[in-house]
Design a protein around this motif. Structure first.
Motif, PDB file in Angstrom:
ATOM      1  N   LYS A  74     100.840  89.603  45.924  1.00 55.31           N
ATOM      2  CA  LYS A  74     101.871  89.080  46.820  1.00 55.31           C
ATOM      3  C   LYS A  74     101.306  88.042  47.789  1.00 55.31           C
ATOM      4  O   LYS A  74     102.032  87.166  48.267  1.00 55.31           O
ATOM      5  N   ALA A  75     100.015  88.125  48.063  1.00 54.26           N
ATOM      6  CA  ALA A  75      99.380  87.200  49.006  1.00 54.26           C
ATOM      7  C   ALA A  75      98.864  85.923  48.343  1.00 54.26           C
ATOM      8  O   ALA A  75      98.380  85.019  49.035  1.00 54.26           O
ATOM      9  N   LEU A  76      98.977  85.812  47.026  1.00 55.18           N
ATOM     10  CA  LEU A  76      98.437  84.657  46.324  1.00 55.18           C
ATOM     11  C   LEU A  76      99.146  83.367  46.731  1.00 55.18           C
ATOM     12  O   LEU A  76     100.357  83.349  46.955  1.00 55.18           O
ATOM     13  N   THR A  77      98.378  82.285  46.822  1.00 52.25           N
ATOM     14  CA  THR A  77      98.944  80.964  47.101  1.00 52.25           C
ATOM     15  C   THR A  77      98.735  80.006  45.925  1.00 52.25           C
ATOM     16  O   THR A  77      99.211  78.878  45.967  1.00 52.25           O
ATOM     17  N   LYS A  78      98.040  80.457  44.897  1.00 53.73           N
ATOM     18  CA  LYS A  78      97.849  79.662  43.688  1.00 53.73           C
ATOM     19  C   LYS A  78      99.030  79.894  42.743  1.00 53.73           C
ATOM     20  O   LYS A  78      99.797  80.845  42.929  1.00 53.73           O
ATOM     21  N   PRO A  79      99.235  79.056  41.730  1.00 51.90           N
ATOM     22  CA  PRO A  79     100.380  79.233  40.832  1.00 51.90           C
ATOM     23  C   PRO A  79     100.337  80.572  40.092  1.00 51.90           C
ATOM     24  O   PRO A  79      99.297  80.961  39.545  1.00 51.90           O
ATOM     25  N   VAL A  80     101.478  81.248  40.086  1.00 50.80           N
ATOM     26  CA  VAL A  80     101.625  82.543  39.415  1.00 50.80           C
ATOM     27  C   VAL A  80     102.842  82.459  38.499  1.00 50.80           C
ATOM     28  O   VAL A  80     103.893  81.958  38.902  1.00 50.80           O
ATOM     29  N   LEU A  81     102.694  82.942  37.259  1.00 51.30           N
ATOM     30  CA  LEU A  81     103.794  82.940  36.300  1.00 51.30           C
ATOM     31  C   LEU A  81     104.027  84.354  35.777  1.00 51.30           C
ATOM     32  O   LEU A  81     103.138  84.958  35.175  1.00 51.30           O
ATOM     33  N   GLY A  82     105.239  84.870  36.009  1.00 58.92           N
ATOM     34  CA  GLY A  82     105.638  86.144  35.426  1.00 58.92           C
ATOM     35  C   GLY A  82     106.419  85.893  34.152  1.00 58.92           C
ATOM     36  O   GLY A  82     107.320  85.050  34.125  1.00 58.92           O
ATOM     37  N   ILE A  83     106.081  86.611  33.087  1.00 57.95           N
ATOM     38  CA  ILE A  83     106.732  86.444  31.790  1.00 57.95           C
ATOM     39  C   ILE A  83     107.491  87.707  31.422  1.00 57.95           C
ATOM     40  O   ILE A  83     106.913  88.797  31.412  1.00 57.95           O
ATOM     41  N   CYS A  84     108.779  87.579  31.110  1.00 55.68           N
ATOM     42  CA  CYS A  84     109.664  88.672  30.695  1.00 55.68           C
ATOM     43  C   CYS A  84     109.681  89.762  31.772  1.00 55.68           C
ATOM     44  O   CYS A  84     110.139  89.512  32.879  1.00 55.68           O
ATOM     45  N   VAL A  85     109.176  90.963  31.487  1.00 57.67           N
ATOM     46  CA  VAL A  85     109.135  91.993  32.527  1.00 57.67           C
ATOM     47  C   VAL A  85     108.267  91.525  33.698  1.00 57.67           C
ATOM     48  O   VAL A  85     108.524  91.890  34.848  1.00 57.67           O
ATOM     49  N   GLY A  86     107.274  90.702  33.427  1.00 61.07           N
ATOM     50  CA  GLY A  86     106.471  90.132  34.506  1.00 61.07           C
ATOM     51  C   GLY A  86     107.309  89.298  35.455  1.00 61.07           C
ATOM     52  O   GLY A  86     107.059  89.261  36.664  1.00 61.07           O
ATOM     53  N   MET A  87     108.342  88.611  34.934  1.00 57.93           N
ATOM     54  CA  MET A  87     109.289  87.890  35.778  1.00 57.93           C
ATOM     55  C   MET A  87     110.129  88.871  36.578  1.00 57.93           C
ATOM     56  O   MET A  87     110.342  88.696  37.781  1.00 57.93           O
ATOM     57  N   GLN A  88     110.618  89.913  35.923  1.00 57.39           N
ATOM     58  CA  GLN A  88     111.460  90.895  36.604  1.00 57.39           C
ATOM     59  C   GLN A  88     110.713  91.560  37.761  1.00 57.39           C
ATOM     60  O   GLN A  88     111.300  91.862  38.801  1.00 57.39           O
ATOM     61  N   LEU A  89     109.402  91.754  37.597  1.00 55.44           N
ATOM     62  CA  LEU A  89     108.604  92.370  38.660  1.00 55.44           C
ATOM     63  C   LEU A  89     108.599  91.537  39.940  1.00 55.44           C
ATOM     64  O   LEU A  89     108.407  92.071  41.029  1.00 55.44           O
ATOM     65  N   LEU A  90     108.823  90.230  39.816  1.00 57.01           N
ATOM     66  CA  LEU A  90     108.837  89.373  41.000  1.00 57.01           C
ATOM     67  C   LEU A  90     110.069  89.619  41.865  1.00 57.01           C
ATOM     68  O   LEU A  90     110.084  89.266  43.042  1.00 57.01           O
TER      69      LEU A  90
END
Length: 203
Positions: A74-90
């Protein structure tokens, strides 16, 4: 950039809830370097982070919590990509398991409504209408991407960067600051998906 950070390398969050093989095979084809992220120190090594995921959002969140990486992600400032369930987790909450998620993007993950006459899960290729966003640079307008999901991200124009209509309009891709999410599987979406992964790696 931290001296320990590798230029243009992707760290893949390894929490036991992702189809790692398909993703790593795509990154290999694109010759994009990557490594698995197991600890907070691993997060610092890479310029970009991917959160993969398949299956149940609530169970995936529990597995992610067990890694001890939630606050660091949650503290990251670099690019982060959530894919499928990884997107839902955001998102803030999922109806799947009535689960609280990362609360990075203040929207919800909802179950498709079968009364709309649609098949659930939403599976296969669908046209994606995307906005002028760097994630979709050089992707042909209305390109098709591959989906497999029973839950969708509610459409919100503040965070939406790509949408699909399946029963109702939902977000196929979202962005908040440095956090991006895609509901489809770019690693299974042919040329358009590989272009998207390449775009992400170059942000």
């Amino acid at each position: 950039m931290d001296n320990n950070t590798k230029n243009n390398s992707i760290g893949i969050i390894n929490y036991g809830a992702g189809n790692i093989f398909s993703l790593t095979a795509a990154l290999d084809r694109l010759q994009i370097p990557y490594e698995m992220v197991n600890t907070e120190s691993d997060l610092k090594k890479h310029s970009h982070i991917i959160i993969p995921g398949v299956g149940h959002a609530g169970a995936a969140m529990q597995k992610l919590q067990q890694t001890g990486l939630v606050q660091a992600i949650k503290a990251l400032t670099k690019p982060v990509l959530g894919i499928c369930v990884g997107m839902q987790l955001l998102t803030a909450h999922s109806e799947e398991g009535d689960a609280d998620l990362l609360h990075i993007v203040p929207i919800k993950t909802r179950l498709f409504d079968k009364t709309l006459g649609i098949k659930v899960p939403h599976m296969g290729w669908n046209n994606v209408n995307f906005t002028n966003n760097p994630l979709f640079n050089h992707v042909k307008p209305h390109a098709q991407f591959y989906f497999v999901h029973s839950y969708f991200i509610e459409y919100n124009p503040i965070f939406d960067i790509a949408s699909v209509t399946y029963g109702n309009r939902f977000s196929a891709a979202i962005q908040k600051d440095n956090f991006f999410g895609v509901q489809f599987h770019p690693e299974k979406s042919g040329e358009a998906g590989e272009q998207l992964l390449k775009n992400f790696s170059m942000m």
